[in-house]
Design a protein around this motif. Structure first.
Motif: not given
Length: 599
Positions: A222, A224, A544, A592-593
């Protein structure tokens, strides 16, 4: 900002090549560039106002402009601006600093390339190339040839080579752009081929270089685009020749309005560089660490007793005397403009840990062509000796107070980190006696910090031993490894910091008045420290939400400055701020995941 007709903002793009760097506004004007280094005299300085004789920018103005669009070419440091006029004519300006591999080395001249091309219709442009020297005080002498203009800038000569009519460029005469024109500003050297050919070749090679560099980054699944833009920007803030890393590319962008907090950040702070190196290491871009190792090794060799001042020039300069620049009024007229930074004279005891933390990976990372060994360890030990000598001594602290010292908790923690990491390095090298020596010192410091920095009445650690104030650096305890995130003492300190320092989704570094009164902006790096702390304690949803808010406050190209005015949401402070770009990378990596959860 174009020709002084609009108020400057931090809606700026950055181009560079780890040697030269420039800031470009939304209208394709270069408003900031220093030479011959990033901490040198700004030859383009209109970001801080017009100089004595006006000028100080390199503008490309399309007649009757109605729109501008700006973007980076994907995964590069190449900036593209499209200008449109009311008659439907459109013009593209492509700006970059050449960087690519050639003849077994990285070609990174102190050169800016501008390629101007028509897209639709018959656009007419007016170019004003008006460099200055002496921080805006003087216009250069010029000479011209058939295809070039030479500028004599206080001992250095720069040459613009172009296939556009030199007469039009020199006089600022509007001209029709009916084909591609190249403008190459750099050292006083002749081109061996036509400018547009050189520009297109440089453009292709530079695009290939950055795309290849990005290709080998270790990215999260995620965010990026956030990480890539941040990593490239950090790379542009490094001075590859010496290994130094500037904290930001500018000087004197105020922390806010008429605060008087206008500092020169174009130097290498040991503290800031640690965060930059660590973030790039996290992505697998270890070359910056290797270059920085050379930089700090030179500092260490020149400091036989291990004493470190907080910051240095990019060429290892130790004297960075601070002076007020009278020729420039300042960003939006808010001065003073400063050159140099008197903080180099301060005692800041966190630097010893910062240096050792920034290069510890080279002792453990088998990917590196040359790993750290006993010789490097021995060079670092005097830094550890200084850390142990100074951990309980008064200093200016991480926030560089100019009139108020104390025994700061963060500085003490970083002295602990210096001793702790030396123990780990010694153990890795099989130096058991030295490992025991440094472990004993680290434990001594740690026990004292736990006792003396804790305020029982507040149920929190405090900024200074025996104090009652809080600051955001306390949130770095888990990051440094001083305390686990789930330790009850850290959890209560986090709660206290949120109560006193958090405003909405942003964090002030401290709220107690300092030399200039109470801070008026949230310090973006501190907001990222909050995100990191919340993530570590399991409050990922809160983290988040804050991260999403910060992302919304980036400028149109994904960049951040030093701070944010909470009420207006406007960016303030020096730009682009490495601290802030580091925070984007760290938050994205933590939130991120995982790849295995998606693929």
């Amino acid at each position: 900002m174009s020709n002084g007709t609009t108020s400057p903002s931090l809606d700026l793009g950055v181009i560079g090549n780890a040697s030269a760097a420039a800031l470009i506004d939304r209208d394709a004007s270069i408003v900031w560039m220093c030479a011959p280094r990033m901490d040198g005299d700004p030859i383009f300085c209109s970001l801080l106002g017009q100089g004595v004789d006006a000028g100080g920018e390199w503008s490309v103005t399309i007649r009757n402009k109605v729109a501008s669009e700006q973007r980076y070419l994907r995964n590069t440091a190449i900036l593209e601006t499209v200008l449109s006029d009311r008659d439907g004519n459109r013009l593209r300006v492509t700006d970059f600093a050449p960087r690519f591999k050639a003849s077994g080395r990285i070609f990174r001249p102190q050169t800016i390339v501008r390629l101007i091309e028509p897209l639709d219709g018959a656009p007419r442009v007016e170019m004003r190339l008006q460099p200055r020297y002496g921080y805006g005080a003087h216009a250069p002498e010029t000479t011209r040839g058939t295809n070039h203009i030479r500028f004599l800038l206080d001992g250095q000569v720069m040459r613009l080579t172009t296939d556009a009519p030199v007469e039009f460029v020199e006089r600022g005469t509007p001209f029709l752009v009916d084909r591609a024109y190249a403008f190459i500003l750099g050292p006083d050297e002749r081109l061996t081929q036509a400018p547009v050919h050189v520009a297109r070749m440089f453009l292709e090679e530079t695009e290939n270089y950055w795309c290849e560099w990005v290709r080998y980054l270790s990215l999260p699944i995620d965010f990026q685009d956030v990480v890539i833009r941040s990593a490239i920007t950090l790379k542009l803030c490094s001075h590859e020749e010496t290994g130094g890393i500037v904290a930001a590319l500018t000087t004197s962008i105020p922390e806010y309005g008429e605060s008087g907090r206008t500092w020169d950040y174009r130097f290498c702070w040991l503290r800031d560089s640690y965060f930059t190196v660590k973030a790039l290491n996290l992505l697998g871009a270890t070359k910056t660490m290797e270059d920085y190792l050379g930089y700090v090794s030179n500092i260490a060799v020149d400091s036989p007793d291990g004493y470190l001042q907080p910051l240095f020039g990019l060429g290892l300069e130790r004297r960075l005397d601070e002076a007020i620049v009278v020729a420039l009024p300042g960003y939006r007229g808010y001065g003073p403009v400063r050159a140099g930074n008197a903080a180099y004279t301060q005692v800041q005891n966190d630097g010893y840990g910062s240096v050792i933390l920034s290069i510890i990976q080279c002792f453990f990372d088998e990917r590196l062509p040359v790993m750290g060994g006993e010789a490097l360890f021995r060079r670092l030990e005097p830094l550890g000796d200084q850390a142990f000598r100074r951990w309980d001594q008064s200093d200016a602290g991480i926030w560089e107070f100019r009139t108020r010292n104390g025994v700061h908790t963060h500085s003490a923690m970083m002295c602990w980190a210096a001793c702790d990491r030396l123990a780990r390095i010694a153990l890795k090298l099989g130096l058991d006696e030295r490992a025991a020596h440094w472990r004993e010192r680290a434990e001594h410091i740690r026990a004292a910090i736990l006792a003396r920095a804790w305020n029982e009445d507040m149920n929190s650690f405090t900024s200074a031993f025996g104090g009652a104030d809080l600051d955001a650096s306390l949130l770095l305890m888990p990051e440094i490894g001083f305390l686990p995130a789930k330790d009850p003492r850290f959890l209560s300190t986090l709660a206290a910091c949120e109560k006193r320092l958090r405003f909405g989704n942003h964090l002030y570094r401290y709220r107690a008045p300092d030399d200039f009164g109470e801070p008026e902006t949230a310090f973006t790096a501190c907001t990222f420290w909050l995100i990191d702390a919340l993530t570590r304690v399991g409050r990922k949803d809160d983290a988040r939400a804050i991260f999403a808010d910060v992302l919304r406050h980036r400028n149109h190209l994904g960049l951040l400055s030093e701070g944010l005015h909470v009420e207006s949401g406007e960016l303030w402070g020096n730009f682009p701020q490495t601290y802030s770009m580091v925070g984007l990378i760290n938050a994205a990596m933590h939130l991120s995941r995982r790849w295995e959860d998606v693929l």
